[in-house]
Write a protein that holds these residues in place. Structure first.
Motif, mmCIF file in Angstrom:
data_model
loop_
_atom_site.group_PDB
_atom_site.id
_atom_site.type_symbol
_atom_site.label_atom_id
_atom_site.label_comp_id
_atom_site.label_asym_id
_atom_site.label_seq_id
_atom_site.Cartn_x
_atom_site.Cartn_y
_atom_site.Cartn_z
ATOM 1 N N PHE A 110 9.544 8.987 1.535
ATOM 2 C CA PHE A 110 9.863 8.780 3.023
ATOM 3 C C PHE A 110 9.439 10.077 3.796
ATOM 4 O O PHE A 110 9.707 11.226 3.351
ATOM 5 C CB PHE A 110 11.238 8.708 3.350
ATOM 6 C CG PHE A 110 11.720 7.721 4.675
ATOM 7 C CD1 PHE A 110 11.319 6.665 4.878
ATOM 8 C CD2 PHE A 110 11.943 8.603 5.627
ATOM 9 C CE1 PHE A 110 11.499 5.998 6.107
ATOM 10 C CE2 PHE A 110 12.337 8.089 7.119
ATOM 11 C CZ PHE A 110 12.031 6.535 6.953
ATOM 12 N N SER A 111 9.103 10.045 5.012
ATOM 13 C CA SER A 111 8.406 11.131 5.525
ATOM 14 C C SER A 111 9.252 11.233 7.180
ATOM 15 O O SER A 111 9.241 10.217 7.656
ATOM 16 C CB SER A 111 6.967 11.230 5.974
ATOM 17 O OG SER A 111 6.252 11.450 4.635
ATOM 18 N N THR A 112 9.412 12.255 7.694
ATOM 19 C CA THR A 112 9.882 12.396 9.066
ATOM 20 C C THR A 112 8.960 13.601 9.523
ATOM 21 O O THR A 112 8.448 14.420 8.910
ATOM 22 C CB THR A 112 11.378 12.740 9.406
ATOM 23 O OG1 THR A 112 11.787 13.882 8.341
ATOM 24 C CG2 THR A 112 12.191 11.652 8.693
ATOM 25 N N PHE A 113 9.287 13.733 10.940
ATOM 26 C CA PHE A 113 8.493 15.048 11.610
ATOM 27 C C PHE A 113 8.868 16.518 11.085
ATOM 28 O O PHE A 113 8.075 17.207 10.964
ATOM 29 C CB PHE A 113 8.484 14.918 12.814
ATOM 30 C CG PHE A 113 9.886 15.249 13.499
ATOM 31 C CD1 PHE A 113 10.541 16.577 13.749
ATOM 32 C CD2 PHE A 113 10.775 14.310 14.043
ATOM 33 C CE1 PHE A 113 11.799 16.830 14.091
ATOM 34 C CE2 PHE A 113 11.822 14.782 14.739
ATOM 35 C CZ PHE A 113 12.554 15.616 14.813
ATOM 36 N N GLY A 158 7.849 8.328 14.512
ATOM 37 C CA GLY A 158 9.153 7.825 13.726
ATOM 38 C C GLY A 158 8.651 7.860 12.140
ATOM 39 O O GLY A 158 7.591 8.027 11.752
ATOM 40 N N GLY A 159 9.675 7.872 11.262
ATOM 41 C CA GLY A 159 9.744 8.009 10.182
ATOM 42 C C GLY A 159 9.451 6.932 9.243
ATOM 43 O O GLY A 159 9.712 5.620 9.564
ATOM 44 N N TRP A 160 8.759 6.917 8.019
ATOM 45 C CA TRP A 160 8.247 5.788 7.386
ATOM 46 C C TRP A 160 7.886 6.136 6.066
ATOM 47 O O TRP A 160 7.605 7.409 5.593
ATOM 48 C CB TRP A 160 7.205 5.150 8.105
ATOM 49 C CG TRP A 160 7.026 3.720 7.512
ATOM 50 C CD1 TRP A 160 5.715 3.286 6.917
ATOM 51 C CD2 TRP A 160 7.667 2.434 7.646
ATOM 52 N NE1 TRP A 160 5.764 1.879 6.519
ATOM 53 C CE2 TRP A 160 7.212 1.362 7.198
ATOM 54 C CE3 TRP A 160 8.972 2.311 8.073
ATOM 55 C CZ2 TRP A 160 7.644 -0.074 6.859
ATOM 56 C CZ3 TRP A 160 9.600 1.008 8.088
ATOM 57 C CH2 TRP A 160 8.908 0.094 7.503
ATOM 58 N N TRP A 161 7.486 5.216 5.106
ATOM 59 C CA TRP A 161 7.197 5.576 3.872
ATOM 60 C C TRP A 161 5.469 5.635 3.775
ATOM 61 O O TRP A 161 4.746 4.673 3.359
ATOM 62 C CB TRP A 161 7.421 4.518 2.843
ATOM 63 C CG TRP A 161 9.003 4.479 2.452
ATOM 64 C CD1 TRP A 161 9.738 5.315 1.749
ATOM 65 C CD2 TRP A 161 9.881 3.635 3.006
ATOM 66 N NE1 TRP A 161 11.152 5.148 1.872
ATOM 67 C CE2 TRP A 161 11.082 3.885 2.630
ATOM 68 C CE3 TRP A 161 9.925 2.550 4.006
ATOM 69 C CZ2 TRP A 161 12.395 3.322 3.136
ATOM 70 C CZ3 TRP A 161 10.747 1.811 4.382
ATOM 71 C CH2 TRP A 161 12.155 2.243 3.695
ATOM 72 N N PHE A 162 4.935 6.617 4.555
ATOM 73 C CA PHE A 162 3.619 6.673 4.700
ATOM 74 C C PHE A 162 2.938 7.267 3.436
ATOM 75 O O PHE A 162 3.152 8.022 2.801
ATOM 76 C CB PHE A 162 3.229 7.881 5.912
ATOM 77 C CG PHE A 162 3.680 7.377 7.144
ATOM 78 C CD1 PHE A 162 2.979 6.297 7.969
ATOM 79 C CD2 PHE A 162 4.723 8.029 8.042
ATOM 80 C CE1 PHE A 162 3.513 5.957 9.317
ATOM 81 C CE2 PHE A 162 5.143 7.658 9.255
ATOM 82 C CZ PHE A 162 4.400 6.530 9.646
ATOM 83 N N ASN A 163 1.767 6.310 3.366
ATOM 84 C CA ASN A 163 0.720 6.918 2.336
ATOM 85 C C ASN A 163 -0.211 7.923 2.935
ATOM 86 O O ASN A 163 -0.276 9.006 2.805
ATOM 87 C CB ASN A 163 0.176 5.664 1.649
ATOM 88 C CG ASN A 163 -0.772 5.805 0.370
ATOM 89 O OD1 ASN A 163 -1.005 7.042 0.301
ATOM 90 N ND2 ASN A 163 -0.920 5.079 -0.430
ATOM 91 N N ASN A 164 -1.139 6.755 3.474
ATOM 92 C CA ASN A 164 -2.286 7.787 4.555
ATOM 93 C C ASN A 164 -2.177 7.406 5.758
ATOM 94 O O ASN A 164 -3.255 7.009 6.386
ATOM 95 C CB ASN A 164 -3.598 7.654 3.734
ATOM 96 C CG ASN A 164 -4.689 8.469 3.951
ATOM 97 O OD1 ASN A 164 -4.490 9.498 4.621
ATOM 98 N ND2 ASN A 164 -6.053 8.300 3.954
ATOM 99 N N TYR A 193 0.716 -1.355 0.163
ATOM 100 C CA TYR A 193 0.195 -0.086 0.069
ATOM 101 C C TYR A 193 1.034 1.244 -0.177
ATOM 102 O O TYR A 193 0.576 2.490 -0.555
ATOM 103 C CB TYR A 193 -0.802 -0.032 1.417
ATOM 104 C CG TYR A 193 -1.705 1.310 1.374
ATOM 105 C CD1 TYR A 193 -2.758 1.366 0.461
ATOM 106 C CD2 TYR A 193 -1.534 1.934 2.726
ATOM 107 C CE1 TYR A 193 -3.749 2.484 0.671
ATOM 108 C CE2 TYR A 193 -2.233 3.164 2.719
ATOM 109 C CZ TYR A 193 -3.401 3.392 1.798
ATOM 110 O OH TYR A 193 -4.177 4.623 1.910
ATOM 111 N N ASP A 194 2.077 1.122 0.607
ATOM 112 C CA ASP A 194 3.008 2.311 0.684
ATOM 113 C C ASP A 194 3.851 2.566 -0.370
ATOM 114 O O ASP A 194 4.784 3.332 -0.420
ATOM 115 C CB ASP A 194 3.687 2.457 1.951
ATOM 116 C CG ASP A 194 2.859 2.218 3.134
ATOM 117 O OD1 ASP A 194 1.959 2.989 3.118
ATOM 118 O OD2 ASP A 194 3.065 1.574 4.222
#
Length: 407
Positions: free
Chosen positions: A330-333, A351-357, A324-325
Protein backbone atom coordinates in the motif's frame (compact mmCIF):
# COMPACT_ATOMS: atom_id res chain seq x y z
CA UNK A 1 -76.37 -96.66 114.12
CA UNK A 2 -74.01 -97.24 116.98
CA UNK A 3 -72.14 -94.01 117.75
CA UNK A 4 -68.93 -95.89 118.20
CA UNK A 5 -69.21 -97.19 114.63
CA UNK A 6 -69.69 -93.68 113.34
CA UNK A 7 -66.73 -92.46 115.35
CA UNK A 8 -64.63 -95.22 113.85
CA UNK A 9 -65.71 -94.26 110.29
CA UNK A 10 -65.03 -90.60 110.90
CA UNK A 11 -61.69 -91.41 112.38
CA UNK A 12 -60.72 -93.37 109.28
CA UNK A 13 -61.89 -90.54 106.97
CA UNK A 14 -60.18 -87.83 108.97
CA UNK A 15 -57.00 -89.80 109.30
CA UNK A 16 -57.03 -90.47 105.57
CA UNK A 17 -57.51 -86.74 104.96
CA UNK A 18 -54.70 -85.90 107.37
CA UNK A 19 -52.46 -88.44 105.65
CA UNK A 20 -53.10 -86.76 102.32
CA UNK A 21 -52.37 -83.36 103.83
CA UNK A 22 -49.11 -84.65 105.32
CA UNK A 23 -48.11 -85.97 101.92
CA UNK A 24 -48.92 -82.64 100.34
CA UNK A 25 -46.67 -80.91 102.95
CA UNK A 26 -43.80 -83.06 101.78
CA UNK A 27 -44.20 -81.93 98.16
CA UNK A 28 -42.26 -79.00 96.73
CA UNK A 29 -43.73 -75.61 97.36
CA UNK A 30 -43.65 -75.06 93.64
CA UNK A 31 -46.28 -77.85 92.95
CA UNK A 32 -49.99 -76.91 92.92
CA UNK A 33 -52.08 -77.63 96.09
CA UNK A 34 -55.55 -76.74 94.83
CA UNK A 35 -56.68 -80.37 94.58
CA UNK A 36 -55.85 -81.03 98.30
CA UNK A 37 -57.66 -77.91 99.39
CA UNK A 38 -60.70 -78.89 97.40
CA UNK A 39 -60.66 -82.45 98.94
CA UNK A 40 -60.37 -81.20 102.56
CA UNK A 41 -63.24 -78.82 102.15
CA UNK A 42 -65.52 -81.36 100.49
CA UNK A 43 -64.74 -84.07 103.06
CA UNK A 44 -65.43 -81.71 105.92
CA UNK A 45 -68.74 -80.65 104.37
CA UNK A 46 -69.73 -84.34 104.00
CA UNK A 47 -69.08 -85.35 107.56
CA UNK A 48 -70.23 -82.14 109.19
CA UNK A 49 -73.97 -83.27 109.31
CA UNK A 50 -72.88 -86.52 110.83
CA UNK A 51 -70.80 -84.75 113.40
CA UNK A 52 -73.75 -82.47 114.19
CA UNK A 53 -76.00 -85.52 114.56
CA UNK A 54 -73.51 -87.16 116.87
CA UNK A 55 -73.24 -84.00 118.98
CA UNK A 56 -77.07 -83.92 119.37
CA UNK A 57 -77.34 -87.62 120.08
CA UNK A 58 -74.34 -87.98 122.36
CA UNK A 59 -74.79 -89.31 125.77
CA UNK A 60 -73.34 -88.15 129.00
CA UNK A 61 -71.23 -91.29 128.95
CA UNK A 62 -67.52 -91.03 129.23
CA UNK A 63 -67.15 -92.53 125.75
CA UNK A 64 -69.30 -89.71 124.29
CA UNK A 65 -67.25 -87.03 126.00
CA UNK A 66 -64.06 -88.56 124.78
CA UNK A 67 -65.38 -88.76 121.21
CA UNK A 68 -66.43 -85.09 121.33
CA UNK A 69 -63.02 -84.04 122.51
CA UNK A 70 -61.42 -86.09 119.75
CA UNK A 71 -63.71 -84.51 117.12
CA UNK A 72 -62.87 -81.02 118.38
CA UNK A 73 -59.19 -81.82 118.10
CA UNK A 74 -59.72 -83.21 114.61
CA UNK A 75 -61.62 -80.10 113.52
CA UNK A 76 -58.85 -77.85 114.84
CA UNK A 77 -56.27 -79.92 112.99
CA UNK A 78 -58.38 -79.69 109.79
CA UNK A 79 -58.61 -75.91 110.21
CA UNK A 80 -54.86 -75.66 110.69
CA UNK A 81 -54.34 -77.79 107.55
CA UNK A 82 -56.72 -75.53 105.58
CA UNK A 83 -54.76 -72.46 106.67
CA UNK A 84 -51.52 -74.18 105.63
CA UNK A 85 -53.02 -75.08 102.26
CA UNK A 86 -54.19 -71.47 101.72
CA UNK A 87 -50.75 -70.25 102.67
CA UNK A 88 -49.20 -72.69 100.19
CA UNK A 89 -51.66 -71.52 97.51
CA UNK A 90 -50.62 -67.90 98.08
CA UNK A 91 -46.95 -68.87 97.91
CA UNK A 92 -47.66 -70.73 94.64
CA UNK A 93 -49.31 -67.60 93.13
CA UNK A 94 -46.28 -65.53 94.06
CA UNK A 95 -44.06 -68.15 92.48
CA UNK A 96 -46.16 -68.03 89.29
CA UNK A 97 -45.67 -64.22 89.17
CA UNK A 98 -41.97 -64.75 89.73
CA UNK A 99 -41.88 -67.29 86.87
CA UNK A 100 -43.75 -64.85 84.58
CA UNK A 101 -41.29 -62.11 85.47
CA UNK A 102 -38.39 -64.48 84.84
CA UNK A 103 -39.94 -65.44 81.51
CA UNK A 104 -40.21 -61.76 80.48
CA UNK A 105 -36.65 -61.16 81.59
CA UNK A 106 -35.58 -64.20 79.60
CA UNK A 107 -37.31 -62.81 76.48
CA UNK A 108 -35.50 -59.49 77.01
CA UNK A 109 -32.23 -61.39 77.41
CA UNK A 110 -32.88 -63.29 74.16
CA UNK A 111 -33.60 -60.00 72.31
CA UNK A 112 -30.47 -58.44 73.78
CA UNK A 113 -28.52 -61.52 72.70
CA UNK A 114 -29.87 -61.15 69.13
CA UNK A 115 -28.93 -57.46 69.15
CA UNK A 116 -25.46 -58.37 70.37
CA UNK A 117 -25.13 -60.92 67.58
CA UNK A 118 -26.06 -58.24 64.98
CA UNK A 119 -23.57 -55.85 66.55
CA UNK A 120 -20.93 -58.58 66.43
CA UNK A 121 -21.74 -59.13 62.74
CA UNK A 122 -21.34 -55.39 61.99
CA UNK A 123 -18.10 -55.27 63.95
CA UNK A 124 -16.82 -58.30 62.05
CA UNK A 125 -17.81 -56.67 58.76
CA UNK A 126 -16.01 -53.42 59.68
CA UNK A 127 -13.06 -55.47 60.74
CA UNK A 128 -12.98 -57.13 57.31
CA UNK A 129 -13.10 -53.71 55.63
CA UNK A 130 -10.19 -52.53 57.75
CA UNK A 131 -8.33 -55.67 56.79
CA UNK A 132 -8.98 -54.90 53.11
CA UNK A 133 -7.83 -51.31 53.61
CA UNK A 134 -4.68 -52.49 55.33
CA UNK A 135 -4.15 -54.91 52.47
CA UNK A 136 -4.48 -52.09 49.91
CA UNK A 137 -2.09 -49.93 51.90
CA UNK A 138 0.43 -52.74 51.93
CA UNK A 139 -0.03 -53.23 48.18
CA UNK A 140 0.47 -49.47 47.60
CA UNK A 141 3.60 -49.57 49.72
CA UNK A 142 4.91 -52.40 47.58
CA UNK A 143 4.03 -50.50 44.38
CA UNK A 144 5.73 -47.35 45.66
CA UNK A 145 8.77 -49.38 46.57
CA UNK A 146 8.90 -50.87 43.06
CA UNK A 147 8.57 -47.40 41.49
CA UNK A 148 11.29 -46.05 43.76
CA UNK A 149 13.53 -48.85 42.63
CA UNK A 150 12.74 -48.06 38.98
CA UNK A 151 13.51 -44.38 39.56
CA UNK A 152 16.79 -45.29 41.21
CA UNK A 153 17.56 -47.55 38.28
CA UNK A 154 16.79 -44.74 35.80
CA UNK A 155 18.92 -42.31 37.80
CA UNK A 156 21.75 -44.82 37.73
CA UNK A 157 21.35 -45.26 33.96
CA UNK A 158 21.42 -41.48 33.50
CA UNK A 159 24.56 -41.20 35.62
CA UNK A 160 26.21 -44.03 33.72
CA UNK A 161 25.00 -42.77 30.32
CA UNK A 162 24.90 -38.94 30.41
CA UNK A 163 24.70 -38.78 26.61
CA UNK A 164 21.43 -40.65 26.66
CA UNK A 165 20.13 -38.31 29.35
CA UNK A 166 21.05 -35.31 27.21
CA UNK A 167 19.30 -36.96 24.28
CA UNK A 168 16.18 -37.46 26.39
CA UNK A 169 16.30 -33.83 27.51
CA UNK A 170 16.60 -32.75 23.88
CA UNK A 171 13.62 -34.90 22.97
CA UNK A 172 11.63 -33.43 25.85
CA UNK A 173 12.60 -29.91 24.74
CA UNK A 174 11.50 -30.72 21.20
CA UNK A 175 8.20 -32.05 22.49
CA UNK A 176 7.73 -28.96 24.65
CA UNK A 177 8.47 -26.78 21.63
CA UNK A 178 5.97 -28.70 19.52
CA UNK A 179 3.36 -28.42 22.23
CA UNK A 180 4.00 -24.69 22.43
CA UNK A 181 3.55 -24.36 18.66
CA UNK A 182 0.34 -26.40 18.76
CA UNK A 183 -0.97 -24.31 21.66
CA UNK A 184 -0.14 -21.09 19.82
CA UNK A 185 -1.84 -22.41 16.68
CA UNK A 186 -4.93 -23.32 18.68
CA UNK A 187 -5.04 -19.85 20.18
CA UNK A 188 -4.69 -18.28 16.75
CA UNK A 189 -7.35 -20.60 15.34
CA UNK A 190 -9.74 -19.61 18.14
CA UNK A 191 -9.02 -15.95 17.48
CA UNK A 192 -9.70 -16.42 13.79
CA UNK A 193 -12.98 -18.18 14.54
CA UNK A 194 -13.87 -15.35 16.90
CA UNK A 195 -13.20 -12.78 14.16
CA UNK A 196 -15.20 -14.76 11.65
CA UNK A 197 -18.10 -14.96 14.08
CA UNK A 198 -17.94 -11.19 14.63
CA UNK A 199 -18.04 -10.48 10.90
CA UNK A 200 -20.67 -13.17 10.36
CA UNK A 201 -22.94 -11.24 12.69
CA UNK A 202 -23.11 -8.68 9.88
CA UNK A 203 -24.34 -11.31 7.43
CA UNK A 204 -27.59 -11.74 9.36
CA UNK A 205 -27.98 -8.14 10.44
CA UNK A 206 -30.19 -5.43 9.07
CA UNK A 207 -28.68 -2.42 7.40
CA UNK A 208 -26.94 -0.16 9.93
CA UNK A 209 -23.85 0.48 12.05
CA UNK A 210 -22.61 -2.47 14.10
CA UNK A 211 -20.20 -2.82 17.00
CA UNK A 212 -17.29 -5.18 16.29
CA UNK A 213 -14.63 -6.50 18.70
CA UNK A 214 -11.55 -8.25 17.32
CA UNK A 215 -8.95 -10.01 19.51
CA UNK A 216 -6.06 -7.73 20.41
CA UNK A 217 -7.82 -4.63 19.13
CA UNK A 218 -10.07 -1.96 20.49
CA UNK A 219 -13.71 -2.31 19.55
CA UNK A 220 -14.82 -0.36 16.51
CA UNK A 221 -17.92 0.29 14.44
CA UNK A 222 -18.61 -0.51 10.81
CA UNK A 223 -21.67 -0.44 8.56
CA UNK A 224 -23.49 -3.53 7.29
CA UNK A 225 -25.35 -3.16 3.99
CA UNK A 226 -28.26 -5.38 5.01
CA UNK A 227 -27.37 -8.11 2.50
CA UNK A 228 -24.64 -9.84 4.50
CA UNK A 229 -21.70 -7.61 3.54
CA UNK A 230 -19.47 -5.50 5.81
CA UNK A 231 -18.74 -2.14 4.13
CA UNK A 232 -15.04 -1.19 4.26
CA UNK A 233 -14.98 1.86 1.93
CA UNK A 234 -17.51 4.23 0.37
CA UNK A 235 -17.37 7.19 -2.07
CA UNK A 236 -20.60 9.01 -2.88
CA UNK A 237 -20.41 12.83 -2.72
CA UNK A 238 -16.84 14.01 -2.24
CA UNK A 239 -17.52 15.20 1.32
CA UNK A 240 -14.43 13.47 2.75
CA UNK A 241 -10.84 14.11 1.72
CA UNK A 242 -9.09 10.82 0.83
CA UNK A 243 -5.68 12.37 0.28
CA UNK A 244 -4.47 11.15 3.70
CA UNK A 245 -1.15 10.00 5.11
CA UNK A 246 -0.09 6.54 6.25
CA UNK A 247 -1.39 6.77 9.84
CA UNK A 248 -4.91 7.76 8.70
CA UNK A 249 -5.12 4.93 6.19
CA UNK A 250 -3.83 2.53 8.85
CA UNK A 251 -6.41 3.55 11.47
CA UNK A 252 -9.33 4.56 9.24
CA UNK A 253 -11.17 7.85 8.73
CA UNK A 254 -14.39 9.44 7.48
CA UNK A 255 -18.10 9.16 8.27
CA UNK A 256 -19.57 5.66 8.65
CA UNK A 257 -22.94 6.79 7.30
CA UNK A 258 -21.29 8.56 4.35
CA UNK A 259 -17.79 8.47 2.88
CA UNK A 260 -15.15 6.60 4.87
CA UNK A 261 -12.27 4.09 4.84
CA UNK A 262 -12.32 1.38 7.54
CA UNK A 263 -8.53 1.19 8.08
CA UNK A 264 -5.77 -1.13 6.89
CA UNK A 265 -5.04 -2.66 10.30
CA UNK A 266 -8.64 -3.77 10.70
CA UNK A 267 -8.62 -5.20 7.18
CA UNK A 268 -5.42 -7.09 7.97
CA UNK A 269 -6.84 -8.59 11.19
CA UNK A 270 -10.09 -9.55 9.49
CA UNK A 271 -8.77 -11.01 6.22
CA UNK A 272 -6.02 -13.02 7.94
CA UNK A 273 -8.61 -14.84 10.03
CA UNK A 274 -10.28 -16.65 7.14
CA UNK A 275 -10.93 -16.50 3.41
CA UNK A 276 -12.94 -13.44 2.46
CA UNK A 277 -14.79 -12.32 -0.62
CA UNK A 278 -14.50 -8.73 -1.88
CA UNK A 279 -17.47 -7.12 -3.62
CA UNK A 280 -17.08 -3.73 -5.32
CA UNK A 281 -20.12 -1.77 -6.52
CA UNK A 282 -19.47 1.03 -9.03
CA UNK A 283 -21.55 3.89 -10.39
CA UNK A 284 -21.19 6.63 -13.05
CA UNK A 285 -22.71 10.09 -13.32
CA UNK A 286 -25.11 8.81 -15.98
CA UNK A 287 -26.65 6.37 -13.48
CA UNK A 288 -25.11 3.20 -14.87
CA UNK A 289 -23.82 0.68 -12.35
CA UNK A 290 -21.65 -2.42 -12.34
CA UNK A 291 -20.01 -4.77 -9.89
CA UNK A 292 -17.03 -7.08 -9.55
CA UNK A 293 -16.43 -9.81 -6.97
CA UNK A 294 -13.16 -11.47 -5.92
CA UNK A 295 -13.22 -14.75 -4.02
CA UNK A 296 -10.01 -14.51 -1.96
CA UNK A 297 -9.26 -10.99 -0.73
CA UNK A 298 -6.40 -10.74 1.77
CA UNK A 299 -3.86 -8.12 2.84
CA UNK A 300 -0.66 -8.43 4.89
CA UNK A 301 0.63 -6.72 8.04
CA UNK A 302 1.90 -3.20 8.57
CA UNK A 303 5.39 -4.62 9.01
CA UNK A 304 5.21 -5.56 5.32
CA UNK A 305 3.38 -2.32 4.37
CA UNK A 306 -0.08 -3.94 4.15
CA UNK A 307 0.51 -5.68 0.80
CA UNK A 308 -2.39 -6.90 -1.33
CA UNK A 309 -1.54 -10.56 -0.79
CA UNK A 310 -4.39 -12.04 -2.76
CA UNK A 311 -7.55 -11.19 -4.68
CA UNK A 312 -8.37 -14.63 -6.10
CA UNK A 313 -10.70 -15.17 -9.02
CA UNK A 314 -13.12 -12.47 -10.18
CA UNK A 315 -16.64 -12.37 -11.55
CA UNK A 316 -19.02 -9.56 -12.51
CA UNK A 317 -19.75 -7.08 -15.29
CA UNK A 318 -17.22 -4.41 -14.28
CA UNK A 319 -14.17 -6.43 -15.39
CA UNK A 320 -10.92 -7.02 -13.51
CA UNK A 321 -8.82 -3.96 -12.69
CA UNK A 322 -7.24 -5.18 -9.44
CA UNK A 323 -5.35 -8.34 -10.38
CA UNK A 324 -2.61 -6.15 -11.87
CA UNK A 325 -1.96 -4.66 -8.40
CA UNK A 326 -1.83 -8.03 -6.58
CA UNK A 327 1.23 -8.45 -4.30
CA UNK A 328 1.80 -4.68 -4.23
CA UNK A 329 2.37 -2.77 -1.00
CA UNK A 330 0.00 0.00 0.00
CA UNK A 331 1.22 3.52 -0.81
CA UNK A 332 0.35 6.99 0.55
CA UNK A 333 1.81 10.38 -0.25
CA UNK A 334 4.12 10.08 2.77
CA UNK A 335 5.09 6.43 2.09
CA UNK A 336 5.70 5.67 -1.58
CA UNK A 337 5.78 1.90 -2.18
CA UNK A 338 4.64 1.81 -5.83
CA UNK A 339 6.69 0.67 -8.82
CA UNK A 340 6.42 3.95 -10.75
CA UNK A 341 9.86 5.54 -10.59
CA UNK A 342 9.07 8.81 -12.32
CA UNK A 343 6.49 10.05 -9.84
CA UNK A 344 4.55 9.22 -6.68
CA UNK A 345 1.25 7.55 -7.64
CA UNK A 346 -0.65 8.55 -4.44
CA UNK A 347 0.25 12.18 -5.10
CA UNK A 348 -0.89 11.89 -8.70
CA UNK A 349 -4.23 10.32 -7.73
CA UNK A 350 -4.74 12.19 -4.45
CA UNK A 351 -5.33 9.03 -2.43
CA UNK A 352 -3.67 5.90 -1.10
CA UNK A 353 -3.89 2.54 -2.94
CA UNK A 354 -2.07 -0.68 -3.87
CA UNK A 355 -0.40 0.96 -6.83
CA UNK A 356 1.78 -1.05 -9.15
CA UNK A 357 2.76 1.34 -11.90
CA UNK A 358 -0.09 3.77 -11.14
CA UNK A 359 -2.10 0.83 -12.55
CA UNK A 360 -5.60 0.41 -13.76
CA UNK A 361 -7.55 1.30 -10.61
CA UNK A 362 -7.64 3.94 -7.91
CA UNK A 363 -10.87 3.89 -5.92
CA UNK A 364 -9.51 6.40 -3.36
CA UNK A 365 -8.65 9.06 -5.97
CA UNK A 366 -9.88 12.62 -6.19
CA UNK A 367 -13.69 12.84 -6.34
CA UNK A 368 -15.11 14.79 -9.29
CA UNK A 369 -18.77 15.44 -8.64
CA UNK A 370 -19.57 15.88 -12.37
CA UNK A 371 -17.89 12.57 -13.20
CA UNK A 372 -15.18 14.15 -15.38
CA UNK A 373 -11.49 14.38 -14.61
CA UNK A 374 -10.81 18.05 -15.27
CA UNK A 375 -7.33 18.40 -13.74
CA UNK A 376 -4.52 16.29 -15.12
CA UNK A 377 -2.60 16.59 -11.85
CA UNK A 378 -5.49 15.10 -9.86
CA UNK A 379 -6.38 11.63 -10.97
CA UNK A 380 -10.01 10.71 -10.31
CA UNK A 381 -11.84 7.64 -9.03
CA UNK A 382 -11.14 5.07 -11.70
CA UNK A 383 -11.79 1.39 -12.58
CA UNK A 384 -10.12 1.09 -15.97
CA UNK A 385 -11.78 -2.08 -17.24
CA UNK A 386 -15.27 -0.58 -16.86
CA UNK A 387 -14.27 2.81 -18.23
CA UNK A 388 -12.61 1.35 -21.34
CA UNK A 389 -9.39 2.77 -19.88
CA UNK A 390 -10.67 6.27 -20.42
CA UNK A 391 -8.98 8.34 -17.67
CA UNK A 392 -11.17 11.35 -18.42
CA UNK A 393 -14.10 9.58 -16.72
CA UNK A 394 -14.28 9.61 -12.93
CA UNK A 395 -16.70 7.40 -11.02
CA UNK A 396 -19.29 9.04 -8.76
CA UNK A 397 -20.11 6.02 -6.59
CA UNK A 398 -17.95 3.29 -5.05
CA UNK A 399 -18.68 0.82 -2.25
CA UNK A 400 -16.18 -1.87 -1.21
CA UNK A 401 -17.56 -4.72 0.92
CA UNK A 402 -16.27 -8.01 2.37
CA UNK A 403 -17.75 -11.15 3.91
CA UNK A 404 -16.39 -14.57 4.97
CA UNK A 405 -16.40 -17.01 2.10
CA UNK A 406 -18.82 -19.89 2.81
CA UNK A 407 -17.12 -23.16 3.78
Amino acid sequence: MDPRVLVAILSVVVLADLSVADKEDSKSALEPVNEVAECSASCFDAIKPIIDHIMVSKTTADEGRDLEDQLILLMNEIKIKDEQIHALSKINDEQRNTINTLTKNNDALIKAQNDNQELIRIINSESNERKNERKKIEENKIEIKIKDELIKKKDKEIQENPDKAVSKDAQNNDLASQISVITRNLIEANEKLSIRDEINSCTTAEKGIYHIKLPGMSAFEAPCNGSGWLVIQRRMDGSVNFNRGWAKYRDGFGNLTGEFFIGLEKLYQITQSSQYELLISLGKINGSTAFVKYDNFKIGSEENSYPLESVGNFSGDAGDSLKYDEKMKFSTFDRDNDMYRIDNCPEMYNGGWWFNNCGGSSLNGYFYKNGKQENSSKGGVIWGSWQEWNWKVSLTFVEMMIRPKPF
